[in-house]
Write an enzyme that holds these catalytic residues in place. Structure first.
Site, PDB file in Angstrom:
ATOM      1  NE  ARG A  67      -3.585   0.353   2.491  1.00 44.94           N
ATOM      2  CZ  ARG A  67      -3.913   0.798   3.712  1.00 44.94           C
ATOM      3  NH1 ARG A  67      -3.736   0.033   4.758  1.00 44.94           N
ATOM      4  NH2 ARG A  67      -4.420   1.994   3.867  1.00 44.94           N
ATOM      5  CE1 TYR A 122     -11.650  14.419  -1.746  1.00 46.54           C
ATOM      6  CE2 TYR A 122     -10.976  15.457   0.308  1.00 46.54           C
ATOM      7  CZ  TYR A 122     -11.610  14.426  -0.364  1.00 46.54           C
ATOM      8  OH  TYR A 122     -12.225  13.414   0.339  1.00 46.54           O
ATOM      9  CG  MET A 129      -7.560  16.407   3.800  1.00 49.24           C
ATOM     10  SD  MET A 129      -8.932  15.290   4.305  1.00 49.24           S
ATOM     11  CE  MET A 129      -9.413  15.981   5.888  1.00 49.24           C
ATOM     12  CG  HIS A 179     -11.547   8.129   8.509  1.00 53.10           C
ATOM     13  ND1 HIS A 179     -12.057   9.013   7.591  1.00 53.10           N
ATOM     14  CD2 HIS A 179     -10.516   7.502   7.879  1.00 53.10           C
ATOM     15  CE1 HIS A 179     -11.368   8.929   6.469  1.00 53.10           C
ATOM     16  NE2 HIS A 179     -10.423   8.015   6.608  1.00 53.10           N
TER      17      HIS A 179
END
Ligand code: VOV
Length: 248
Positions: free
Chosen positions: A130, A144, A146, A171
């Site tokens: 990963r 985007y 953040m 989350h």
């Protein structure tokens, strides 16, 4: 005292967003346009070979809306390689017909919030993979930048580790509902760029992007601590389809 969570960092990442100067493109001769397209395609095919060899990965998408026309997301083991690619692109014929609209420099990041005491997740082959992800060639992209808020009582960086871990766990539960629908790549950019993370989502059904971003707004970590930069959304631009995308 709040303590920093340890991060695991993988491939370096450049998001390079450009506008196409269609007026200039239309005024160019057919020969010039062909030269620009051929060079662009052969550059991308070279990156495809790098990706096959698992020495990097990339994504090339056209964007909807006026903020930019194309996005190249590129992952490489070193930041120097990102610079080489950016330079090569800038020196290409096609770049003469583009103007920069946004860029983002970061590194693929996983945190150790979810790892068990005593475990070294860096030894886990799944985690290692990963950190060097093969970007899926799915139909849609959403990118985007953040931040986590640092404002009065809503200061992520003042929360104790256990509280942050719990919020990140919640989350992850929302995220898991989208398994198979959304693939997310989170990159860290503290010290590299203007926001703290970049989020890149891939989906075959574009509506799933809206749904996950909406649903996550209700997770405390996002509702209370999430701050967002501009959003970019697009469609995959296959190498073979570049001539028709650029046809005038
Ligand atoms: C497919 C969806 C999905 C899934 C499964 C998922 C899971 C996870 C896990 C397990 C972890 C923690 C460990 C790690 O791996 O780092 C994270 C971490 C992170 N995430 Fe996430 N996330 C998703 C998706 C997902 C989205 C859509 C967003 C944007 C938020 C929104 O509101 O728009 C996001 C943001 C982040 C960020 C900024 C971090 C780093 C925060 C930090 O403080 O370090 N993320 N995320």
């Amino acid at each position: 005292m709040p303590e920093a969570v340890e991060t695991m960092d993988g491939w370096y990442c450049l998001h390079d967003l450009r506008k196409i100067d269609w007026t200039k493109w239309k005024k160019a001769s057919e020969e010039e346009r062909k030269q620009a397209i051929d060079e662009l395609q052969s550059m991308i095919r070279e990156w495809e070979a790098v990706s096959e060899a698992r020495d990097g990965s990339h994504a090339f998408y056209s964007l909807i809306g006026q903020k930019a026309d194309i996005i190249l997301m590129i992952l490489r083991p070193t930041i120097k390689e990102l610079e080489d690619i950016e330079l090569r692109f800038n020196k290409s014929k096609f770049a003469e017909f583009t103007t920069p609209s946004y860029s983002y420099v970061s590194v693929v990041e996983l945190s150790k919030y979810m790892s068990k005491a005593g475990d070294n997740p860096e030894e886990n082959p799944g985690v290692r993979a990963r950190l060097k992800p093969k970007l899926p060639q799915w139909d849609h992209i959403c990118f985007y930048p953040m931040d986590k808020r640092r404002n009065g009582n809503d200061n992520w960086y003042m929360l104790p580790m256990d509280e942050r871990r719990q919020l990140m766990y919640e989350h992850s539960l929302t995220g898991r509902k989208y398994a198979g629908e959304i693939k997310q790549i989170i990159t860290g950019s503290m010290g590299f760029d203007d926001w703290e993370w970049s989020v890149t989502l891939f989906a075959n059904d574009v509506l799933q992007i809206k749904k996950i971003v909406y649903e996550m707004r209700f997770d405390v970590v996002t509702a209370r601590y999430g701050e967002f930069g501009p959003f970019y959304v697009g469609n995959i631009l296959q190498t073979d389809e570049i001539p028709s995308y650029l046809a005038v």
